[in-house]
Design a protein around this motif. Sequence first.
Motif, PDB file in Angstrom:
ATOM      1  N   MET A  75       0.658  -0.965   0.095  1.00 55.10           N
ATOM      2  CA  MET A  75       0.120  -0.121   0.020  1.00 55.10           C
ATOM      3  C   MET A  75       0.886   1.290   0.107  1.00 55.10           C
ATOM      4  O   MET A  75       1.793   1.372   0.674  1.00 55.10           O
ATOM      5  CB  MET A  75      -0.890   0.014   1.383  1.00 55.10           C
ATOM      6  CG  MET A  75      -1.986  -1.206   1.231  1.00 55.10           C
ATOM      7  SD  MET A  75      -3.015  -0.940   2.745  1.00 55.10           S
ATOM      8  CE  MET A  75      -4.050   0.207   2.187  1.00 55.10           C
ATOM      9  N   LYS A  76       0.387   2.222  -0.563  1.00 51.05           N
ATOM     10  CA  LYS A  76       1.259   3.485  -0.747  1.00 51.05           C
ATOM     11  C   LYS A  76       0.321   4.602  -0.086  1.00 51.05           C
ATOM     12  O   LYS A  76      -0.683   4.785  -0.097  1.00 51.05           O
ATOM     13  CB  LYS A  76       1.256   4.105  -2.296  1.00 51.05           C
ATOM     14  CG  LYS A  76       2.218   2.909  -3.020  1.00 51.05           C
ATOM     15  CD  LYS A  76       2.370   3.311  -4.529  1.00 51.05           C
ATOM     16  CE  LYS A  76       3.498   2.493  -5.616  1.00 51.05           C
ATOM     17  NZ  LYS A  76       3.509   2.865  -6.389  1.00 51.05           N
ATOM     18  N   ALA A  77       1.003   5.349   0.951  1.00 50.59           N
ATOM     19  CA  ALA A  77       0.591   6.129   1.884  1.00 50.59           C
ATOM     20  C   ALA A  77       1.172   7.436   1.657  1.00 50.59           C
ATOM     21  O   ALA A  77       2.516   7.693   1.575  1.00 50.59           O
ATOM     22  CB  ALA A  77       0.620   5.633   3.198  1.00 50.59           C
ATOM     23  N   ALA A  78       0.472   8.738   2.083  1.00 50.09           N
ATOM     24  CA  ALA A  78       1.129  10.015   1.968  1.00 50.09           C
ATOM     25  C   ALA A  78       0.905  10.634   3.444  1.00 50.09           C
ATOM     26  O   ALA A  78       0.017  10.496   4.060  1.00 50.09           O
ATOM     27  CB  ALA A  78       0.747  10.722   0.932  1.00 50.09           C
ATOM     28  N   VAL A  79       1.932  11.163   3.839  1.00 45.88           N
ATOM     29  CA  VAL A  79       1.813  11.953   5.172  1.00 45.88           C
ATOM     30  C   VAL A  79       2.065  13.381   4.588  1.00 45.88           C
ATOM     31  O   VAL A  79       3.192  13.848   4.275  1.00 45.88           O
ATOM     32  CB  VAL A  79       2.969  11.545   6.126  1.00 45.88           C
ATOM     33  CG1 VAL A  79       2.767  12.510   7.336  1.00 45.88           C
ATOM     34  CG2 VAL A  79       2.726  10.177   6.528  1.00 45.88           C
ATOM     35  N   VAL A  80       1.078  14.234   4.748  1.00 46.61           N
ATOM     36  CA  VAL A  80       0.951  15.726   4.368  1.00 46.61           C
ATOM     37  C   VAL A  80       1.426  16.562   5.650  1.00 46.61           C
ATOM     38  O   VAL A  80       0.841  16.501   6.522  1.00 46.61           O
ATOM     39  CB  VAL A  80      -0.183  16.005   3.735  1.00 46.61           C
ATOM     40  CG1 VAL A  80      -0.263  17.572   3.307  1.00 46.61           C
ATOM     41  CG2 VAL A  80      -0.598  15.260   2.701  1.00 46.61           C
ATOM     42  N   GLY A  81       2.494  17.259   5.711  1.00 46.20           N
ATOM     43  CA  GLY A  81       2.908  18.012   6.730  1.00 46.20           C
ATOM     44  C   GLY A  81       4.177  17.007   7.509  1.00 46.20           C
ATOM     45  O   GLY A  81       3.613  16.026   8.250  1.00 46.20           O
ATOM     46  N   LEU A  82       5.475  17.218   7.599  1.00 43.82           N
ATOM     47  CA  LEU A  82       6.381  16.674   8.412  1.00 43.82           C
ATOM     48  C   LEU A  82       6.799  17.363   9.267  1.00 43.82           C
ATOM     49  O   LEU A  82       7.965  17.473   9.767  1.00 43.82           O
ATOM     50  CB  LEU A  82       7.532  16.302   7.485  1.00 43.82           C
ATOM     51  CG  LEU A  82       7.156  15.215   6.274  1.00 43.82           C
ATOM     52  CD1 LEU A  82       8.278  14.731   5.277  1.00 43.82           C
ATOM     53  CD2 LEU A  82       6.433  13.878   6.845  1.00 43.82           C
ATOM     54  N   VAL A  93       3.904  -1.225   3.483  1.00 44.12           N
ATOM     55  CA  VAL A  93       3.431   0.114   3.474  1.00 44.12           C
ATOM     56  C   VAL A  93       4.595   1.055   2.718  1.00 44.12           C
ATOM     57  O   VAL A  93       5.578   0.848   3.386  1.00 44.12           O
ATOM     58  CB  VAL A  93       2.935   0.538   4.607  1.00 44.12           C
ATOM     59  CG1 VAL A  93       2.605   2.387   4.391  1.00 44.12           C
ATOM     60  CG2 VAL A  93       1.758   0.016   5.181  1.00 44.12           C
ATOM     61  N   GLN A  94       4.324   1.629   1.856  1.00 40.24           N
ATOM     62  CA  GLN A  94       5.636   2.430   1.315  1.00 40.24           C
ATOM     63  C   GLN A  94       4.888   3.989   1.620  1.00 40.24           C
ATOM     64  O   GLN A  94       3.951   4.443   1.055  1.00 40.24           O
ATOM     65  CB  GLN A  94       5.620   2.480  -0.172  1.00 40.24           C
ATOM     66  CG  GLN A  94       6.927   3.130  -0.826  1.00 40.24           C
ATOM     67  CD  GLN A  94       7.151   2.811  -2.296  1.00 40.24           C
ATOM     68  OE1 GLN A  94       6.526   1.956  -2.712  1.00 40.24           O
ATOM     69  NE2 GLN A  94       8.002   3.585  -2.776  1.00 40.24           N
ATOM     70  N   ALA A  95       5.576   4.753   2.338  1.00 39.66           N
ATOM     71  CA  ALA A  95       5.258   5.996   2.821  1.00 39.66           C
ATOM     72  C   ALA A  95       6.009   7.197   1.972  1.00 39.66           C
ATOM     73  O   ALA A  95       7.287   7.160   1.647  1.00 39.66           O
ATOM     74  CB  ALA A  95       5.559   6.436   4.280  1.00 39.66           C
ATOM     75  N   TYR A  96       5.030   8.266   1.546  1.00 42.68           N
ATOM     76  CA  TYR A  96       5.668   9.423   0.901  1.00 42.68           C
ATOM     77  C   TYR A  96       5.343  10.725   1.504  1.00 42.68           C
ATOM     78  O   TYR A  96       4.398  10.900   2.140  1.00 42.68           O
ATOM     79  CB  TYR A  96       4.959   9.446  -0.452  1.00 42.68           C
ATOM     80  CG  TYR A  96       5.377   8.296  -1.298  1.00 42.68           C
ATOM     81  CD1 TYR A  96       6.432   8.390  -2.256  1.00 42.68           C
ATOM     82  CD2 TYR A  96       4.521   7.323  -1.364  1.00 42.68           C
ATOM     83  CE1 TYR A  96       6.794   7.323  -3.161  1.00 42.68           C
ATOM     84  CE2 TYR A  96       4.517   6.222  -2.400  1.00 42.68           C
ATOM     85  CZ  TYR A  96       5.856   6.176  -2.953  1.00 42.68           C
ATOM     86  OH  TYR A  96       6.105   5.225  -4.169  1.00 42.68           O
ATOM     87  N   GLY A  97       6.394  11.757   1.931  1.00 42.56           N
ATOM     88  CA  GLY A  97       6.254  12.674   2.725  1.00 42.56           C
ATOM     89  C   GLY A  97       5.997  13.641   1.651  1.00 42.56           C
ATOM     90  O   GLY A  97       6.354  13.782   0.608  1.00 42.56           O
ATOM     91  N   VAL A  98       4.974  14.658   2.250  1.00 41.87           N
ATOM     92  CA  VAL A  98       4.620  15.787   1.535  1.00 41.87           C
ATOM     93  C   VAL A  98       4.786  17.319   2.239  1.00 41.87           C
ATOM     94  O   VAL A  98       3.928  17.219   3.172  1.00 41.87           O
ATOM     95  CB  VAL A  98       3.171  15.851   0.812  1.00 41.87           C
ATOM     96  CG1 VAL A  98       2.760  16.897   0.038  1.00 41.87           C
ATOM     97  CG2 VAL A  98       2.988  14.447   0.060  1.00 41.87           C
ATOM     98  N   ASP A  99       6.025  17.913   2.044  1.00 44.98           N
ATOM     99  CA  ASP A  99       6.036  19.052   2.558  1.00 44.98           C
ATOM    100  C   ASP A  99       7.024  20.054   1.978  1.00 44.98           C
ATOM    101  O   ASP A  99       8.042  19.595   1.287  1.00 44.98           O
ATOM    102  CB  ASP A  99       6.850  18.691   4.164  1.00 44.98           C
ATOM    103  CG  ASP A  99       6.912  19.964   5.149  1.00 44.98           C
ATOM    104  OD1 ASP A  99       6.183  19.807   6.149  1.00 44.98           O
ATOM    105  OD2 ASP A  99       7.806  20.766   4.897  1.00 44.98           O
TER     106      ASP A  99
END
Length: 288
Positions: free
Chosen positions: A1-8, A25-31
């Motif tokens: 599963m691919k997940a995004a975390v918005v705001g690091l 789970v593959q996490a991507y950061g958005v900041d």
Amino acid sequence: MKAAVVGLGSMGLNHFKILQSIKDVQAYGVDPISRLAEFKDIDELFNNVKIDFAVIATPTTTHSDIALKFVEKSIPILIEKPVFKSSKEANLIKNRLAKNDCKVVVGHIERFNPVCQTLAMELKNKRILNCNTVRISPYPKRISDVGVKLDLAIHDIDLIKFLTKEKIITCFSSSSSTNGTREDTSSFFIDIGGKTTCNVLVSWMSPFRKRTIEVLTADSYYKADLLNKTVSKISSTKTGDHKTKQLKVRDENALEKQLKQFIKYVTIGELGDLATLQDGLEALKIVE
């Protein structure tokens, strides 16, 4: 599963690290400024990755605009508490949710605190007469967009509903501002279901940190310390005295447990102890 975390920021980074440690789970950061982020904004994220779910951990004032972008694409989201800056913003999300099939939950992490989990199990099917919570600490450096009610009190408002399983009927509150323009001390008196009274004290003016819950039932008194991770049950004895029993509290990471439950909700629809959007909005309306 691919997940995004918005705001690091502080909380977002915690989400990001735990998601990175979860298998499959593959996490991507958005900041826009974090060196750990793969993407600077949500549009760049959408142009490069098909996301299965996302966590929104940006400042509260930005939650509604960011949430709408994910809702429009029917991507499940966990929004950090408080869910929005005001309950009026909720109408935008509700209108879009009516058109898009999208799962939305709120990050009321204290529901997954092992102390609160132990207390909730112990209180199951018991008549609760009174509940008192205290959440005080020195002035925080990380908070700039909300007062103590939205930062701290909202935790305990939701916890009271979670522990009692009852609806809040009335709520009276009083607040004061000592440093700055935002309130930094607040007290709440709450009536639940017409049979349970609750008191909530939150403040940033304390020289030390304290996180406690005390509950009076028809047969016992419970003292829970969220910092020391202890729960005590005090009961009467036949001799007219009382006895104290220390309840077992599991050594668990509340954020990890919440995120794993969110993944279950996304994949198989199992909500568990997650706070729904409605739960988050009800807590928000009370502190307002």
